[in-house]
Design an enzyme around this catalytic site. Sequence first.
Site, PDB file in Angstrom:
ATOM      1  N   TRP A   1     -23.258 -29.354 -21.821  1.00  0.00           N
ATOM      2  CA  TRP A   1     -24.715 -29.202 -21.808  1.00  0.00           C
ATOM      3  C   TRP A   1     -25.368 -29.783 -23.049  1.00  0.00           C
ATOM      4  O   TRP A   1     -26.439 -30.391 -22.969  1.00  0.00           O
ATOM      5  CB  TRP A   1     -25.105 -27.734 -21.589  1.00  0.00           C
ATOM      6  CG  TRP A   1     -24.766 -27.297 -20.192  1.00  0.00           C
ATOM      7  CD1 TRP A   1     -23.789 -26.433 -19.814  1.00  0.00           C
ATOM      8  CD2 TRP A   1     -25.367 -27.764 -18.970  1.00  0.00           C
ATOM      9  NE1 TRP A   1     -23.746 -26.328 -18.442  1.00  0.00           N
ATOM     10  CE2 TRP A   1     -24.703 -27.128 -17.903  1.00  0.00           C
ATOM     11  CE3 TRP A   1     -26.395 -28.653 -18.676  1.00  0.00           C
ATOM     12  CZ2 TRP A   1     -25.032 -27.350 -16.566  1.00  0.00           C
ATOM     13  CZ3 TRP A   1     -26.736 -28.880 -17.349  1.00  0.00           C
ATOM     14  CH2 TRP A   1     -26.060 -28.235 -16.305  1.00  0.00           C
TER      15      TRP A   1
ATOM     16  N   ASP B   1     -30.201 -24.021 -27.008  1.00  0.00           N
ATOM     17  CA  ASP B   1     -30.194 -23.839 -25.558  1.00  0.00           C
ATOM     18  C   ASP B   1     -29.413 -22.558 -25.284  1.00  0.00           C
ATOM     19  O   ASP B   1     -28.186 -22.518 -25.413  1.00  0.00           O
ATOM     20  CB  ASP B   1     -29.525 -25.047 -24.902  1.00  0.00           C
ATOM     21  CG  ASP B   1     -29.356 -24.890 -23.391  1.00  0.00           C
ATOM     22  OD1 ASP B   1     -29.677 -23.806 -22.862  1.00  0.00           O
ATOM     23  OD2 ASP B   1     -28.890 -25.850 -22.748  1.00  0.00           O
TER      24      ASP B   1
ATOM     25  N   LYS C   1     -29.382 -16.835 -14.792  1.00  0.00           N
ATOM     26  CA  LYS C   1     -28.073 -16.259 -15.112  1.00  0.00           C
ATOM     27  C   LYS C   1     -28.226 -14.766 -15.413  1.00  0.00           C
ATOM     28  O   LYS C   1     -27.807 -13.933 -14.623  1.00  0.00           O
ATOM     29  CB  LYS C   1     -27.408 -17.007 -16.266  1.00  0.00           C
ATOM     30  CG  LYS C   1     -26.917 -18.406 -15.834  1.00  0.00           C
ATOM     31  CD  LYS C   1     -27.590 -19.461 -16.607  1.00  0.00           C
ATOM     32  CE  LYS C   1     -27.118 -20.882 -16.463  1.00  0.00           C
ATOM     33  NZ  LYS C   1     -26.348 -21.359 -15.369  1.00  0.00           N
TER      34      LYS C   1
HETATM   35  N1  PMP Z   1     -28.077 -25.578 -20.253  1.00  0.00           N
HETATM   36  C1  PMP Z   1     -27.094 -24.715 -19.944  1.00  0.00           C
HETATM   37  C2  PMP Z   1     -26.313 -24.088 -21.055  1.00  0.00           C
HETATM   38  C3  PMP Z   1     -26.821 -24.407 -18.611  1.00  0.00           C
HETATM   39  O1  PMP Z   1     -25.849 -23.549 -18.299  1.00  0.00           O
HETATM   40  C4  PMP Z   1     -27.583 -25.020 -17.580  1.00  0.00           C
HETATM   41  C5  PMP Z   1     -27.354 -24.707 -16.126  1.00  0.00           C
HETATM   42  N2  PMP Z   1     -26.132 -24.269 -15.755  1.00  0.00           N
HETATM   43  C6  PMP Z   1     -28.573 -25.915 -17.958  1.00  0.00           C
HETATM   44  C7  PMP Z   1     -28.812 -26.167 -19.292  1.00  0.00           C
HETATM   45  C8  PMP Z   1     -29.400 -26.608 -16.926  1.00  0.00           C
HETATM   46  O2  PMP Z   1     -30.301 -25.711 -16.418  1.00  0.00           O
HETATM   47  P1  PMP Z   1     -31.211 -26.004 -15.152  1.00  0.00           P
HETATM   48  O3  PMP Z   1     -30.318 -26.278 -14.010  1.00  0.00           O
HETATM   49  O4  PMP Z   1     -31.995 -24.744 -15.040  1.00  0.00           O
HETATM   50  O5  PMP Z   1     -32.056 -27.188 -15.493  1.00  0.00           O
END
Ligand code: PMP
Length: 371
Positions: free
Chosen positions: A102, A174, A198
Site C-alpha cells: 500500500w 495511511d 475494516k
Molecule cells: N491503504 C490500505 C492500508 C488498505 O488496506 C487499502 C484497502 N485494502 C487501501 C489503502 C485502499 O483503500 P480503498 O480501497 O478504500 O481505496
Amino acid sequence: MTQRPFNFSAGPAALPEEVLRQVAAEMLDWQGSGMSVMEMSHRGREFISIAEAAERDLRELLQVPANFRILVMQGGGLAENAIVPLNLSRGGKVDVVVSGSWSKKSAEEARRYADVQIAADGAMSSYTALPGDWRLRKDAAYVHICSNETIDGTEFHTLPDLKAMGSEAPLVADVSSHQLSRAIDWSKLGLAFGGAQKNIGPAGVTLVYVREDLLGHALPACPSAFDYKIVADAQSMFNTPPTFAIYVAGLVFQWLKKFSYAGKTGLAAIEQRNIDKAALFYGALDGSGLFENRVAADCRSRMNIPFYLRGEYNTERLNDAFLAGARERGLLQLKGHKSVGGMRASIYNAMPLEGVQALVTYLKDFETSHG
Ligand code: PMP
C-alpha cells in the site's frame, strides 16, 4: 440465536452483530421519523444529529486533540493517495517510506503531483520487516508511511518520531486497516487517513484526521470536493456525504464506547482484546510444524495475519483443501491476497476471541490430518 460464521475478510469486513441487528430494526423507520436513514436529507435535523454524534464519539474514542479536524470524505485510501499530495505537497518534495504494497502505491500516485523520494524501502526483506535507515530531506513537505500494511501484515507499533530524526516535516499515515484498533499518538502526526470498511463501517466513508495548520494549502488543480479546507469549512457537507455509511459507523462507535473486556472499556478494551487475539494466533502459527507467518516479531500486525503452509506442504492442492475445510466450519474469507498467495486472517475489532479460537482449533486439526 444461531452463531453466524466467523468472517476473516480483509475488507469490507465483519461488523459487530449487535450493530447489524440495530440497523435492521431501524431500516424502515429511524427512531419514529417515518424514514430510513437512507431517505433523509443530509441537511435535515435528523441526519445532522446522527453525523454530529458520530464525530463526537469518534473524537472521544480516539482522543483526537482539538487542533485536529476530522473530515468525512469519499474515495477511499486510494483517492487519498492523490488528495494528500494535492493538499499538502505544495508541488514540492514528498518522502515516502515503502513498507509494503500500500505504501508503494501511495508513492506511485504522489509522483503525479510532487517530487517523490523513497526514504526507505523494505524490499530487501520482502516486506517482512519495517525498513530502517530513513533518508529524510530537510525541506520535504511531508513524510508518508502506511502504519499497517494490510497485505504484507506489518504494523508500526510506535509511530516514528520525525523530530528525533532531524525532520520538521509532518508525518502522514495511511491508517486504513488499523484505525480505531488501538490508541494513536497524535503528537507524532500531521495527518492520518483511512477507509472505513475494516474497523469502522461500510465502504464509502473515508476519514481524514488533519492538523489545522495543514489546511488551506491545496494546489489550484485540487478539486473543490477534495480540498481539505473547503471540506472542513463546510463541516464535511460540501457535497452529499455517504449518509447511510456514516450512520452505521456511528452505531459502531456507540458499540465500541460500551465495549468491555478484561476490566477495561472502550478503545482500551478493544485494544487489549486485539492484543490477546493476535498473541493467540501468532502463538499457534509459531508452534505449528505445518503453518508459518514470516513477519519479524517486532512488527507483526495485530489486524492482518498472512500465513502459509511450510516448505513442501505449500501446494495449491493443500491450500485449497485448507480453505474448503475452513468454509465448512464457518470460517470465511481466509484466502490470501492474490499478490502474495497463501492465507490471511484479518481479525479486526468485530472479530470475537472465539473466532480466533475456532481458527486455531482448525489449524491444529488440519495439521493432525495433513501434517
Ligand atoms: N491503504 C490500505 C492500508 C488498505 O488496506 C487499502 C484497502 N485494502 C487501501 C489503502 C485502499 O483503500 P480503498 O480501497 O478504500 O481505496
